[in-house]
Design an enzyme around this catalytic site. Sequence first.
Site: not given
Length: 174
Positions: A44, A103, A159
Site C-alpha cells: 500500500g 486503521d 487497493d
Amino acid sequence: MNDKDKLSVLYSREEIASAIKSLAQEIKREYKDKKPILISILKGSFMFMADLVRELDFPLEVEFVRFSSYGREKKSSGEIKVIQGITFDVENRHVLIVDDIVDSGLTCNFLKKLLTDKKAASVKVCALSIKPSQHTMPVNIDYSGLVIPDKFVVGYGLDFNQKYRNLPDICILE
Ligand code: 5GP
Ligand code: MG
C-alpha cells in the site's frame, strides 16, 4: 476499472502532494543528520514512499517489508501475514516506518515491536493517513497527514482486491 464500483474523490492528488510536503519538512527537522532508514510497508505505501523520499534532501536509506492483513475483504482479518520481513540490519539505527494508512493500529504496532526487539536506536511512524475511528489499540503516530472517515478508501497505492492502486487520488469506494 469496474463499472459497478462507485468511487468519489476524498483527497485529490494536489491535496496529497501538499500534505507530503508538510510531512517532509517535519521529518527533515528531526532526521537531517541521522541518516535514517525509512521502511515502507508494502504494497500500500509504495507510492507514498516514492513521493516522500523525493521531498527529503538529506542522506537516508530505504527498505521495504511486505505484510498482508486484508485478504480479499474490506475489513482487516486482524491477523498479519509476514510476506517479507526485516532482512536488513537496524541495530543502533534511527528508523522511520512509512505507512499508507493506520486503521486498527495492529500493523504499525507489530512492526514497531519487531524493530525495537532488533535494537533500533529509535523507531517512529509516519503515516500518510489515519482512520481514528478504527484504532482498536493505543497507537502513537509521530507524523501524519490526512484524516480518513470511517469508510473504505482506494487509490494512491491503496487497493481493493489488488485494483485501484494506480489511481492518483484517494477515493471512497462505496
Ligand atoms: P491496520 O488495521 O493494521 O492499522 O491497517 C493495516 C493496513 O490495512 C493498512 O496499512 C492498509 O494497507 C490497509 N487498510 C486499512 N484501511 C484501509 C482502507 O480503507 N482501504 C484500503 N485499501 N486499505 C486499508
Ligand atoms: Mg499498509
